[in-house]
Design an enzyme around this catalytic site. Structure first.
Site, short mmCIF file in Angstrom:
data_model
loop_
_atom_site.label_atom_id
_atom_site.label_comp_id
_atom_site.label_asym_id
_atom_site.label_seq_id
_atom_site.Cartn_x
_atom_site.Cartn_y
_atom_site.Cartn_z
N ASP A 1 -27.51 -11.36 8.60
CA ASP A 1 -27.66 -9.95 8.22
C ASP A 1 -26.30 -9.23 8.23
O ASP A 1 -26.15 -8.15 8.80
CB ASP A 1 -28.62 -9.23 9.18
CG ASP A 1 -29.90 -9.99 9.42
OD1 ASP A 1 -30.41 -10.62 8.48
OD2 ASP A 1 -30.40 -9.96 10.56
N GLU B 1 -36.97 -6.24 2.19
CA GLU B 1 -36.19 -5.76 3.33
C GLU B 1 -34.71 -5.83 3.00
O GLU B 1 -34.31 -6.30 1.93
CB GLU B 1 -36.48 -6.59 4.59
CG GLU B 1 -36.04 -8.05 4.48
CD GLU B 1 -36.35 -8.87 5.72
OE1 GLU B 1 -37.19 -8.44 6.54
OE2 GLU B 1 -35.76 -9.96 5.86
#
Length: 345
Positions: free
Chosen positions: A48, A224
């Site tokens: 991420d 997401e």
């Protein structure tokens, strides 16, 4: 929120994982090699990833660590230098109460002369009650000074939410994030709101996207990890879809830069993913990206994570080898981004 409302990612992946279903076409890797002047992986075992280039020319890097227990920062004058830059732990999870588990996907932003980190966390006694939280630092250097906990960023529903990303457009600041919408049969969709300040949403909160295509619903029904880049008179919003294994991939939403971003009709969703696993280059599950620019200040760079193998034993979230990667990308004649394929290591 019950686990019946949002299936835990710790459960066994539902259905076939469609091995090989989302991979780049053979031969595509060769055209992508020129996109890779950087060492890859840039930073190992950091998922991420978020890289921002500050006005002082320095790059700042943060990402999820495999233990999901702390927030780290690195800084360098060059993108490549982030590989060997010292890593500073600027915040550690609580041992009890809120912000004690699943410290995920931090993003660093400079707003109004202060630094802010948006991240996801859950309480110690309910580790899937994940919500968005904020840290603040008033120092000019985010690696110095003190980080203050500014609390939870409140959204319209008190449900599973994460991956907050903020950006400005035509004088307004926006937040886009992933959240489970009550009553929908998915894990998370993407939502957008204007911000009254770095800690507060204001006005309506609209749904931009929900997992609808097959490639967004493999293992889990997920949208997401949104990121925004503005080019060629348009606002492009990438996001990630499906489970965090080899099926993880990137989708794209597009709006005219002159349109009302708070009108869902302003956004067009690409029917196919724009960045997927590549058998040829041996990189799988690319996604949860951010954008930066090269040292020349002009060349666009895609920042993302991927694994160097397809097969995973157990829950993909427990496999530590999602590595941060970077590569240059270009633009097609029609003005849309051309991300190519994940480059070789």
């Amino acid at each position: 929120m019950s686990q019946a409302e949002v299936p835990s990612r710790r459960t066994v992946l539902r259905g076939a994982l469609a091995a090989g279903a989302l991979t780049a076409a053979p031969g595509a890797a060769h055209a992508a090699e020129s996109r890779a002047p950087y060492r890859n992986p840039l930073v190992e075992q950091r998922a991420d990833p978020h890289i921002t280039r500050h006005t002082d020319g320095r790059y700042y890097f943060t990402a999820s660590v495999p233990e999901y227990d702390r927030i780290i920062l690195r800084s360098s004058r060059t993108l490549g230098g982030l590989s060997t830059a010292a890593e500073t732990v600027i915040w550690t999870r609580h041992t009890t109460g809120d912000m004690a588990a699943h410290i995920w996907a931090p993003e660093l932003h400079r707003i109004g002369g202060k630094w802010y980190i948006y991240f996801a966390a859950a309480p110690a006694d309910d580790i899937w009650k994940i919500r968005i939280w904020v840290l603040e630092n008033q120092d000019s250097d985010p690696l110095r000074g003190s980080w203050t906990e500014r609390g939870q960023l409140t959204t319209a529903w008190d449900t599973f939410s994460l991956d907050a990303h903020t950006f400005t457009h035509r004088g307004d600041r926006y937040l886009v994030w992933a959240q489970h919408e009550p009553g929908l049969d998915n894990n998370t969709g993407l939502f957008l709101s204007r911000m009254a300040g770095p800690l507060t949403l204001t006005g309506p909160q609209i749904r931009l996207s929900t997992p609808e295509y097959d490639w967004e619903r493999v293992g889990f029904k997920v949208n997401e990890g949104a990121a925004v880049i503005k080019r060629n008179g348009r606002v492009f919003m990438t996001y990630s879809a499906s489970a965090t294994d080899a099926n993880y991939c990137m989708g794209l939403l597009t709006a005219d830069a002159r349109s009302d971003l708070m009108d869902p009709a302003s956004w067009a969703k690409s029917p196919e993913p724009v960045f997927v696993s590549s058998e040829e280059t041996g990189q799988y599950g690319p996604g949860h990206n951010s954008f930066t620019v090269a040292e020349d200040g002009r060349t666009d760079v895609l920042v993302y994570h991927a694994r160097p193998y397809r097969d995973i034993t157990g829950d993909p979230l427990h496999d530590p080898n999602r590595h941060t990667r970077v590569q240059r990308f270009g633009w097609r004649p029609d003005g849309t981004p051309d991300f190519g394929v994940p480059v070789r290591s």
